[in-house]
Write a protein that holds these residues in place. Structure first.
Motif, PDB file in Angstrom:
ATOM      1  N   ASP A 181     -40.148  26.290  29.769  1.00 38.57           N
ATOM      2  CA  ASP A 181     -39.114  25.959  28.788  1.00 38.57           C
ATOM      3  C   ASP A 181     -38.747  24.483  28.948  1.00 38.57           C
ATOM      4  N   PRO A 182     -39.447  23.576  28.249  1.00 34.81           N
ATOM      5  CA  PRO A 182     -39.193  22.140  28.447  1.00 34.81           C
ATOM      6  C   PRO A 182     -37.796  21.708  28.032  1.00 34.81           C
ATOM      7  N   LEU A 183     -37.194  22.370  27.042  1.00 34.28           N
ATOM      8  CA  LEU A 183     -35.859  21.961  26.617  1.00 34.28           C
ATOM      9  C   LEU A 183     -34.824  22.289  27.699  1.00 34.28           C
ATOM     10  N   ARG A 241     -35.644  12.856  28.700  1.00 32.47           N
ATOM     11  CA  ARG A 241     -36.061  12.577  27.319  1.00 32.47           C
ATOM     12  C   ARG A 241     -37.519  12.971  27.098  1.00 32.47           C
ATOM     13  N   THR A 242     -38.345  12.826  28.123  1.00 31.49           N
ATOM     14  CA  THR A 242     -39.745  13.232  28.004  1.00 31.49           C
ATOM     15  C   THR A 242     -39.855  14.738  27.788  1.00 31.49           C
ATOM     16  N   TYR A 243     -39.111  15.488  28.579  1.00 28.32           N
ATOM     17  CA  TYR A 243     -39.117  16.940  28.418  1.00 28.32           C
ATOM     18  C   TYR A 243     -38.529  17.348  27.066  1.00 28.32           C
ATOM     19  N   ARG A 282     -41.102  17.092  24.422  1.00 28.45           N
ATOM     20  CA  ARG A 282     -42.042  18.223  24.466  1.00 28.45           C
ATOM     21  C   ARG A 282     -41.422  19.477  23.867  1.00 28.45           C
ATOM     22  N   GLY A 283     -40.108  19.618  24.020  1.00 29.11           N
ATOM     23  CA  GLY A 283     -39.422  20.801  23.520  1.00 29.11           C
ATOM     24  C   GLY A 283     -38.921  20.672  22.104  1.00 29.11           C
ATOM     25  N   HIS A 284     -39.290  19.582  21.418  1.00 29.51           N
ATOM     26  CA  HIS A 284     -38.893  19.369  20.021  1.00 29.51           C
ATOM     27  C   HIS A 284     -37.362  19.463  19.875  1.00 29.51           C
ATOM     28  N   ALA A 285     -36.669  18.645  20.647  1.00 27.30           N
ATOM     29  CA  ALA A 285     -35.196  18.680  20.678  1.00 27.30           C
ATOM     30  C   ALA A 285     -34.603  18.336  19.314  1.00 27.30           C
ATOM     31  N   THR A 286     -33.488  18.971  19.002  1.00 29.70           N
ATOM     32  CA  THR A 286     -32.767  18.709  17.758  1.00 29.70           C
ATOM     33  C   THR A 286     -31.947  17.432  17.889  1.00 29.70           C
ATOM     34  N   PRO A 287     -31.464  16.855  16.775  1.00 30.58           N
ATOM     35  CA  PRO A 287     -30.616  15.662  16.858  1.00 30.58           C
ATOM     36  C   PRO A 287     -29.395  15.859  17.750  1.00 30.58           C
ATOM     37  N   ALA A 288     -28.786  17.032  17.714  1.00 34.28           N
ATOM     38  CA  ALA A 288     -27.605  17.265  18.546  1.00 34.28           C
ATOM     39  C   ALA A 288     -27.964  17.210  20.028  1.00 34.28           C
ATOM     40  N   PHE A 289     -29.121  17.745  20.393  1.00 31.04           N
ATOM     41  CA  PHE A 289     -29.533  17.682  21.800  1.00 31.04           C
ATOM     42  C   PHE A 289     -29.788  16.242  22.216  1.00 31.04           C
ATOM     43  N   PRO A 301     -29.664  23.950  14.853  1.00 27.95           N
ATOM     44  CA  PRO A 301     -28.938  24.559  15.972  1.00 27.95           C
ATOM     45  C   PRO A 301     -29.458  24.084  17.327  1.00 27.95           C
ATOM     46  N   VAL A 302     -28.568  24.066  18.304  1.00 21.26           N
ATOM     47  CA  VAL A 302     -28.955  23.786  19.679  1.00 21.26           C
ATOM     48  C   VAL A 302     -29.132  25.118  20.400  1.00 21.26           C
TER      49      VAL A 302
END
Length: 424
Positions: free
Chosen positions: A214-216, A246-248, A251-258, A297-298
């Motif tokens: 779970d990269p996020l 930030r690298t992880y 990889r986890g396709h983070a949302t803008p809020a994250f 969503p986060v």
């Protein structure tokens, strides 16, 4: 085909210790070898690559000493299996031991057995995660000293369960275990002021997140590890951990809020290191992400961030930058925007507003806000909030003979408050 994960335990321990590349760990090992009496040891990046492979070879004795010295874990916890096996005769069967089995022994609890027992049903993942979710909700109202032991025991249970699960159930238990370790680390750092313990716990969280792939969640854990050097003023170390986070997140396709939260974490570290201009720029970027980015969503476990909490970060940075009127306006808006259950954050905001008024040479208003912070602390203890009140009291030294300051002292150093603070 999916790419083999390799020895995730060693990889995650390396990253958590601040070695963002295999070459960095190799260089550190070669340097440390001379300091601990293993001067003949020379480690290259090729050796690190072998250790981080799917089938890592058992390190020689001197290499073991240096690895455990630098990464703070036993050689088995770093993903290595002795060639003679746990019974001294034969190696254990592949896949029979969880990559985090035994880690609870490092935090003072009983060692988890290495042998598998009865395979667990698929429902165990849902049931185990449900308790983790309950702990997440309880954090906002239950005293941290009371909640922390329950979370630690729950993590210990997860270490027992994980070797006996497979497939989606295995990933569910591992992710819930990572979240439990993360919550325990947050309590240790923010509530109990135990940064060394928090650092160790967050390493275990990262290992569990690696087991869950779970990269996020890994990004969130790495960002929390940045707070530890950041609050101690070690900017370079904090910055390296933010880069890893930030690298992880990528990889986890983070949302803008994250991503906005990562900006806020970096901004707080920069503020603690005295770089308020950089911090305000980061906060501005985070605000842009929240207002112009898609409203995605986060993860449900990311319940510690919102636009109001970003504004609280901003108000504190404005205060430390000396922008007193702006800080007052921002923090007053935060008080209006915080939800009813944000007791811990409210304590911090009251403390920052007290500092604003002290900086504006308004001791009575400063004492009034400090008193409101103490009122909230009496309901929900938060060490970070109490730190803010103590900071304000130091700032009020020029008015220490004023009646309002003496009354604040009576509350700050009353029997109940003083004993409670010493116990915590």
């Amino acid at each position: 085909m999916s790419r083999p994960a390799g020895n995730t335990r060693l990889k995650n321990a390396r990253l958590a210790a601040g070695y963002n590349s295999q070459q960095a760990l190799a260089d550190a090992m070669s340097a440390a070898a001379k300091q601990i009496g293993a001067a003949g040891l020379e480690i290259g990046v090729r050796q690190i690559r072998r250790w981080e492979s799917e089938t890592p070879p058992w390190p020689q004795a001197d290499a073991q000493r240096v690895l455990t010295h630098l990464l703070g874990q036993s050689i088995e916890q770093l993903g290595f299996t002795p060639p003679w096996g746990s019974d001294g005769q034969s190696a254990p069967a592949p896949g029979r031991r969880s990559p985090i089995a035994g880690t609870m022994s490092a935090v003072g609890l009983a060692t988890v057995p290495t042998a598998a027992s009865t395979p667990q049903p698929a429902s165990v993942g849902i049931d185990y995660a449900a308790v983790t979710i309950a702990h997440r909700r309880l954090y906002w109202s239950v005293a941290p000293a009371q909640l922390h032991p329950a979370i630690a025991q729950h993590a210990r249970l997860g270490c027992h369960l994980l070797p006996d699960t497979a497939g989606a159930c295995h990933r569910t238990v591992a992710a819930a275990l990572a979240e439990s370790y993360l919550l325990a680390g947050r309590i240790e750092f923010f509530d109990l002021q135990q940064p060394a313990q928090a650092s160790e716990t967050l390493v275990h969280a990262l290992q569990a997140a690696g087991e869950a792939d779970d990269p996020l969640l890994g990004a969130a854990i790495l960002a929390h590890t940045a707070f530890i050097p950041g609050w101690a003023g070690r900017r370079d170390e904090a910055a390296e951990r933010i880069v890893a986070a930030r690298t992880y997140a990528r990889r986890g396709h983070a949302t803008p809020a994250f991503l906005a939260w990562l900006d806020a974490v970096e901004a707080e570290c920069e503020t603690r290191c005295g770089n308020t201009s950089t911090a305000l720029h980061l906060i501005g970027h985070a605000e842009d992400l929240l207002t112009t980015g898609p409203d995605l969503p986060v993860p449900p476990w990311m319940d510690w961030f919102s636009p109001a909490r970003l504004a609280a970060f901003k108000g504190n940075t404005q205060l430390r930058a000396g922008h007193i009127p702006q800080a007052r306006e921002t923090l007053c808006q935060v008080l209006d925007a915080l939800p009813a259950d944000a007791d811990k954050q409210r304590t911090v905001v009251y403390g920052d507003l007290a500092s604003v008024e002290a900086a504006a040479r308004n001791p009575e208003d400063a004492c009034a806000y400090a008193g409101q912070a103490l009122d909230q602390l009496a309901v929900t203890w938060y060490a970070t909030g109490m730190d803010r009140v103590r900071d304000v009291r130091r700032e009020l030294a020029p008015w220490q003979h004023e009646r309002c300051v003496r009354e604040l002292d009576d509350r700050l150093y009353g029997w109940a408050t003083t004993v409670s603070a010493l116990q915590r």
